[in-house]
Scaffold this active site. Structure first.
Site, PDB file in Angstrom:
ATOM      1  N   ASP A   1      42.744  36.402  49.831  1.00  0.00           N
ATOM      2  CA  ASP A   1      44.051  35.998  50.344  1.00  0.00           C
ATOM      3  C   ASP A   1      45.062  37.130  50.132  1.00  0.00           C
ATOM      4  O   ASP A   1      44.885  37.955  49.235  1.00  0.00           O
ATOM      5  CB  ASP A   1      44.569  34.766  49.581  1.00  0.00           C
ATOM      6  CG  ASP A   1      43.697  33.553  49.808  1.00  0.00           C
ATOM      7  OD1 ASP A   1      42.972  33.520  50.808  1.00  0.00           O
ATOM      8  OD2 ASP A   1      43.762  32.641  48.960  1.00  0.00           O
TER       9      ASP A   1
HETATM   10  N1  URA Z   1      39.731  31.666  46.574  1.00  0.00           N
HETATM   11  C1  URA Z   1      41.016  31.633  46.987  1.00  0.00           C
HETATM   12  O1  URA Z   1      41.656  30.591  46.972  1.00  0.00           O
HETATM   13  N2  URA Z   1      41.559  32.796  47.402  1.00  0.00           N
HETATM   14  C2  URA Z   1      40.910  33.964  47.417  1.00  0.00           C
HETATM   15  O2  URA Z   1      41.485  35.000  47.794  1.00  0.00           O
HETATM   16  C3  URA Z   1      39.564  33.986  46.990  1.00  0.00           C
HETATM   17  C4  URA Z   1      38.994  32.809  46.567  1.00  0.00           C
END
Ligand code: URA
Length: 235
Positions: free
Chosen positions: A102
């Site tokens: 993310d």
């Molecule tokens: N889980 C999440 O919520 N975000 C990420 O970036 C990776 C795993």
């Protein structure tokens, strides 16, 4: 594909002659004599039969990046800086991301132009371990360990997450190991136990660990022979 198949296709040589040439130590892959017809080759392999070049391998690129918070795991975006903006490599346009993070997450991000390799890393069926350090807004309840191990039903995808390991390191700090990578998976799992992720950092993918000396925004190339010599999967 198998090496025997590539050699058999060369000038219509045929399978039997190909197997004989391989067994007779006449075939080299990346400068090494290979005597196993089932040795895997792909478009990145350079293959010789005696002094004849059968296939010139394209250059494969494998990159590990320490993704900083604020960068989008995408190759281009009209609004936000992307992880590709951080990679000043002449072949950066050929890269794709093997397992996104993310925008608000940091840590190990792998990029490559080798689709077979990235599929092996990211397909849920391959169950490659991904390890994350997570800080939460609220104290982490000990009961969450069992719930993470049982899996959560995600309505949107109509699936139950694979067992995940939650190791509680402090009141609001945990290490989570996933064996798949669903959209916002860790954030959604913490949400289901009444908590909220405030920072998320990926430490490793399979046997590839983010080196401590690689600072946020820095990247390094991983050599193909190094990748080949280590299993993707831990243990
Ligand atoms: N889980 C999440 O919520 N975000 C990420 O970036 C990776 C795993």
């Amino acid at each position: 594909m198998f090496l025997s198949r590539l050699i058999a296709r060369h000038k219509g040589m045929g399978r039997t002659a190909a197997m004989q040439a391989i067994a007779g130590k006449r075939v080299k892959v990346e400068d090494q004599v290979v005597t196993d017809g089932q040795h895997e080759v792909d478009r990145f392999s350079t293959v010789w039969l005696d002094d004849t070049l059968v296939q010139e391998g394209e250059s494969a690129l494998y990159i590990m990046l320490h993704k900083p918070v604020g960068y989008l795991s995408a190759t281009r975006d009209p609004q936000h800086p992307t992880v590709i903006d951080l990679i000043d490599h002449p072949a950066r346009e050929t890269l794709h991301i093997a397992g996104r993070l993310d925008r608000s997450s940091s840590g190990l991000l792998l990029l490559t132009n080798d689709g077979r390799w990235s599929r092996r890393l990211t397909e849920p069926g391959e169950k490659v371990d991904k390890v994350y350090l997570v800080e939460t807004a609220e104290p982490i309840a000990p009961e969450a360990v069992e719930l993470f191990a049982k899996g959560f039903y995600f309505h949107t995808e109509d699936l139950t997450t694979l067992p995940a390991e939650l190791g509680i390191l402090g009141e609001r700090l945990a290490r989570v190991t996933l064996h798949e990578g669903r959209y916002h998976q860790i954030k959604r799992m913490f949400h289901r136990v009444g908590n909220r992720v405030i920072s998320l950092h990926r430490e490793s993918i399979g046997s590839l660990v983010l080196p401590v000396e690689l600072f946020p925004g820095q990247w390094r190339e991983i050599r193909r022979d190094v990748l080949r010599s280590q299993p993707t999967q831990k243990g």
